[in-house]
Every structure is written in C-alpha cells, then in structure tokens.
Enzyme design. Structure first.
Site, PDB file in Angstrom:
ATOM      1  N   HIS A  45      -5.713   8.431   6.345  1.00  0.00           N
ATOM      2  CA  HIS A  45      -5.278   7.230   7.063  1.00  0.00           C
ATOM      3  C   HIS A  45      -3.924   7.364   7.758  1.00  0.00           C
ATOM      4  O   HIS A  45      -3.581   6.531   8.591  1.00  0.00           O
ATOM      5  CB  HIS A  45      -5.178   6.031   6.101  1.00  0.00           C
ATOM      6  CG  HIS A  45      -6.476   5.636   5.482  1.00  0.00           C
ATOM      7  ND1 HIS A  45      -7.603   5.385   6.218  1.00  0.00           N
ATOM      8  CD2 HIS A  45      -6.826   5.434   4.177  1.00  0.00           C
ATOM      9  CE1 HIS A  45      -8.590   5.045   5.394  1.00  0.00           C
ATOM     10  NE2 HIS A  45      -8.152   5.080   4.162  1.00  0.00           N
ATOM     11  N   ASP A  48     -14.487   6.890  -3.768  1.00  0.00           N
ATOM     12  CA  ASP A  48     -14.425   5.432  -3.932  1.00  0.00           C
ATOM     13  C   ASP A  48     -15.688   4.728  -3.440  1.00  0.00           C
ATOM     14  O   ASP A  48     -15.727   3.514  -3.336  1.00  0.00           O
ATOM     15  CB  ASP A  48     -13.168   4.853  -3.252  1.00  0.00           C
ATOM     16  CG  ASP A  48     -12.911   5.425  -1.878  1.00  0.00           C
ATOM     17  OD1 ASP A  48     -13.761   6.186  -1.371  1.00  0.00           O
ATOM     18  OD2 ASP A  48     -11.855   5.109  -1.296  1.00  0.00           O
ATOM     19  N   ASP A  91       0.816  -1.223   0.000  1.00  0.00           N
ATOM     20  CA  ASP A  91       0.000   0.000   0.000  1.00  0.00           C
ATOM     21  C   ASP A  91       0.848   1.270   0.000  1.00  0.00           C
ATOM     22  O   ASP A  91       0.479   2.260  -0.619  1.00  0.00           O
ATOM     23  CB  ASP A  91      -0.914   0.028   1.245  1.00  0.00           C
ATOM     24  CG  ASP A  91      -2.162  -0.809   1.040  1.00  0.00           C
ATOM     25  OD1 ASP A  91      -2.296  -1.447  -0.016  1.00  0.00           O
ATOM     26  OD2 ASP A  91      -3.004  -0.839   1.968  1.00  0.00           O
ATOM     27  N   TYR A 143     -10.846   5.351  -7.293  1.00  0.00           N
ATOM     28  CA  TYR A 143      -9.931   4.532  -8.093  1.00  0.00           C
ATOM     29  C   TYR A 143     -10.480   4.228  -9.473  1.00  0.00           C
ATOM     30  O   TYR A 143      -9.875   3.504 -10.245  1.00  0.00           O
ATOM     31  CB  TYR A 143      -9.553   3.280  -7.281  1.00  0.00           C
ATOM     32  CG  TYR A 143      -9.024   3.725  -5.940  1.00  0.00           C
ATOM     33  CD1 TYR A 143      -7.764   4.300  -5.851  1.00  0.00           C
ATOM     34  CD2 TYR A 143      -9.823   3.719  -4.800  1.00  0.00           C
ATOM     35  CE1 TYR A 143      -7.294   4.816  -4.652  1.00  0.00           C
ATOM     36  CE2 TYR A 143      -9.362   4.234  -3.599  1.00  0.00           C
ATOM     37  CZ  TYR A 143      -8.097   4.777  -3.527  1.00  0.00           C
ATOM     38  OH  TYR A 143      -7.635   5.306  -2.348  1.00  0.00           O
ATOM     39  N   GLY A 159      -2.619   2.777   4.146  1.00  0.00           N
ATOM     40  CA  GLY A 159      -3.716   3.105   3.232  1.00  0.00           C
ATOM     41  C   GLY A 159      -3.376   4.174   2.210  1.00  0.00           C
ATOM     42  O   GLY A 159      -4.188   5.065   1.938  1.00  0.00           O
ATOM     43  N   HIS A 213     -13.647   4.481   2.818  1.00  0.00           N
ATOM     44  CA  HIS A 213     -12.882   3.925   3.932  1.00  0.00           C
ATOM     45  C   HIS A 213     -13.004   4.818   5.163  1.00  0.00           C
ATOM     46  O   HIS A 213     -13.029   6.044   5.052  1.00  0.00           O
ATOM     47  CB  HIS A 213     -11.406   3.787   3.542  1.00  0.00           C
ATOM     48  CG  HIS A 213     -11.158   2.915   2.354  1.00  0.00           C
ATOM     49  ND1 HIS A 213     -11.172   3.409   1.061  1.00  0.00           N
ATOM     50  CD2 HIS A 213     -10.922   1.582   2.254  1.00  0.00           C
ATOM     51  CE1 HIS A 213     -10.929   2.407   0.217  1.00  0.00           C
ATOM     52  NE2 HIS A 213     -10.783   1.291   0.914  1.00  0.00           N
ATOM     53  N   ASP A 228     -15.411   9.418   2.159  1.00  0.00           N
ATOM     54  CA  ASP A 228     -14.626   8.343   1.532  1.00  0.00           C
ATOM     55  C   ASP A 228     -15.214   6.976   1.932  1.00  0.00           C
ATOM     56  O   ASP A 228     -15.786   6.826   3.002  1.00  0.00           O
ATOM     57  CB  ASP A 228     -13.187   8.458   2.044  1.00  0.00           C
ATOM     58  CG  ASP A 228     -12.190   7.639   1.253  1.00  0.00           C
ATOM     59  OD1 ASP A 228     -11.460   8.240   0.447  1.00  0.00           O
ATOM     60  OD2 ASP A 228     -12.135   6.403   1.458  1.00  0.00           O
TER      61      ASP A 228
HETATM   62 ZN   LIG Z   1     -10.962   5.352   0.419  1.00  0.00          ZN
END
Ligand SMILES: [Zn+2]
Length: 389
Positions: A144, A270, A102, A309, A152, A183, A181
C-alpha cells in the site's frame, strides 16, 4: 526455461528471509499488524520439517541501499519518514500518512522498513542472478505504500523498489505480480499502471466494502500498460468455490499466456475466514490451490508476506505456502507434544490444513454471480490483449 517442468531444478536453491529481531518489532498493543507472525511461521516451518532441506538457506535481511528508495518514493517523503522515525513530530506529517491510526509514528520504523525492503530486494536479486529459484520474505509485502505517503500499515514499498531495481539491471525479465492479499495492491498498481513489463494481478475484497476502496475490474492499466493490470474484486462472503472460479477463469489463463520468467506473489493471508479485518471467507485450501497453480506456470517465484491478522492461521498458511513452493510435504515432527500450547488453543494438533468452509444463502449466491460477471468482464476486456479468446 521449460515452465512445464514442475520439478525443482537440480541446482536450485531456496531462500527463506528471516530475522528474529525484526519479528519482535512492536507496532503497539492496539495495532493489528504483528511482525511476530514471522516467528510463528519460522517455528511452524521447523516443526513441520519444511525448512531443513539441504537446498534451503536462511537469509538475514540487511538495510536496503538508501539510494534505491527513490526508485519509487519522493525524497521529501523519505526525509520526513526518517525524522518521524527519530521521534520528531511535525504537523505536516499527517498529510503524508504519518501519525495516523494505521501508520503511527513508531521509533525506528524507517530502519525497520529499510531492512524489510533490503530482504525483499536481496531475495529477488538472488533469483535474477540464478542463485535461487524460490524465495520467501514473510517480513515483506508492503503493497500500500505510495511515493509520497504511508498508508495501510505500509511505510516503504519494498515490492515496487525490488521490482524496479530488478528491471533496471535485467530489462528483459518478464515479471508477473500476483497479489492474493484481501486488500487491493494499490501501491504496486500505481507504480506499474502504464508499464507492460510488469503484469499486475490483484484478487481482493471489493473496494465497495474494504480499504483501500479501489481495485475495480475497470482499472485495467493505461497507455502501453493497457491490459496489463487485472483487478478481481470479490464480494464479502466469497468462499473457496468463488475463489476457484476466478483462479480458473481469469488468473491462471492470463498468467499462462503472459509466460512470466519470475512471479512476485504477495501472499497476504487476511482472506481467511477467521481474519478479523476483512469479510472474505476463504480457507487455506483455496490459498494452496492459488500458490500451486502459480508455481506450475512459473517455478521461479518470490513469495512475500503482507496482511494476515489471525496470527496462528496466518503462520499456518505461510508454512503451507513455503512447503508448496518447495514441493515438500509437511510432517509434524512433534505430533501431540506441543501442538495447542505453541500454536494457539484452537489449532488442530498435527494438521496444517483447514476444514472446508462454505458460505450459504444470498451472500454466497451474490458472491458467485458477481465473480462470474467479473470473470466475463476480464475475458472480454483483457483476454484479447494477450491473444486469448
Ligand atoms: Zn491486507
């Protein structure tokens, strides 16, 4: 400030943070993170005539003052990141997230991250100082990054540093951080978990299914910050209808009650149905609703990039976000001339807007029921802290 007045203020300015050079930084052929999204967004904003109004300007990011890094990061981690960025390799780096799949050891990543952070910090300062009302840094949003390690795809947490810097200079500023996001915004949560001066919201795919495996509804802050962290995890397959439910029943009422003077919004794209890394199924219609709703509650807003992405759909999403934040309608200046060639073969020429998408069957039902349960949980646990019932 009258937060019900939705019109841009007479003298208000908007700042779009952009660097062509930074957008060309390469994380490697197999890495999903593509700074090139910023170029696509910039191009699309120009094509749709939403970046040429007299109140708008472009800000080229400059390096953050290195002394500000320690507002969040440990000096030993910063030194290690510098060495990694120079091409030095040490076994101990892996324990700090450097050299993983990552977060690869990329030459120049320290300087690149320092510029991304400089852009975010300068953008937020321009709002604090009254020079701008709306700012957007598509090259920022690294939510992150942790004090002593990278994770991340994030090496330096531009968001935490900018907010802490702002609060150190203007302690009375009421900042709400809204993370859209897919995440969980774990690094930002970590920074302000016991701090009531920043109201943290994160709407994301549940940690049972997606990195960083955290962000449960039971994480609600601690100490003085109890009730100032709100996590809204969504099931895989959650679509616009599910998103709408949590916006209306959790995010919007709590934001209104808090009445922030500035909103920092991480606008990771994302969550979209086409994203290759996550399992949420949103269209940019849900995303627009979120941005509009946030803006109606607080017109002073800093938007940041983040995940996303699917290159072209991310650029479309951020172009719409910029247009909404500026209350301008995108109009295709070159309809039919360059559409498919410039912005992906699947793009509908002349439109930034996604077709509706609905999840079906058991997946949809489970996502809806779980969202209702989460909203009820938040209503019971968090609403009373903010005088809501
Ligand atoms: Zn994300």
């Amino acid at each position: 400030m009258n937060t019900l007045d939705h019109k841009p203020e007479q003298q208000s300015r908007s700042i779009f943070v952009y660097s062509d050079e930074m957008s060309r930084f390469d994380f490697g052929p197999d890495h999903p993170f593509m700074p090139e999204r910023a170029i696509k967004t910039y191009d699309l904003c120009n094509r749709y005539g939403v970046l040429n109004h007299p109140w708008m300007s472009i800000l080229e990011p400059e390096f953050l003052d290195e002394a500000l890094l320690t507002l969040f990061h440990k000096p030993s981690y910063i030194d290690m990141l510098k060495r990694a960025s120079r091409g030095e390799v040490e076994l101990g780096m892996l324990a700090h997230g450097l050299g993983t799949e990552d977060n690869p050891l990329l030459p120049g990543i320290f300087e690149w991250s320092l510029k991304a952070s400089g852009g975010t910090r300068a953008a937020l300062q321009s709002i604090i100082q009254g020079d701008a009302t709306v700012v957007f840094n598509p090259l920022g949003g690294f939510h992150h990054a942790m004090p002593d390690h990278a994770e991340g795809f994030c090496y330096i947490n531009d968001i935490v540093i900018a907010i802490k810097d702002a609060l150190s200079k203007s302690p009375d500023t009421k900042i709400a951080y809204v993370d859209l996001d897919a995440h969980h915004g774990n690094g930002v949560q970590h920074a302000f978990y016991s701090d009531p001066s920043v109201f943290f919201f994160s709407i994301h795919e549940t940690g049972r299914a997606l990195y960083p495996w955290s962000g449960y509804e039971t994480e609600i802050g601690e100490g003085d910050g109890l009730g100032f962290t709100v996590n809204i995890p969504l099931e895989p397959g959650a679509d616009d209808e599910v998103y709408d439910l949590v916006l209306e029943n959790a995010l919007f009422p709590l934001l209104k009650a808090f009445s922030p003077s500035i909103i920092v919004a991480q606008l990771g794209a994302d969550t979209l149905v086409s994203d290759p890394l996550t399992h949420l199924k949103l269209t940019n219609n849900a995303y627009q609703k979120a941005v509009k709703g946030i803006l109606d509650i607080c017109p002073r807003i800093m938007g940041l990039g983040g995940g996303g992405y699917d290159l072209y759909r991310t650029a479309r999403c951020w172009t719409l976000a910029w247009a909404i934040m500026n209350r301008v309608e995108p109009t295709d200046e070159y309809a039919g001339l360059v559409g498919g060639m410039m912005f992906g073969p699947e793009m509908e020429v002349g439109s930034l807007y996604d077709h509706p998408y609905r999840s079906k069957g058991d997946i949809k039902e489970k996502a809806l029921q779980e969202a209702k349960r989460i909203a009820n949980h938040i209503r019971e646990e968090i609403f009373p802290v903010h005088g809501l019932s």
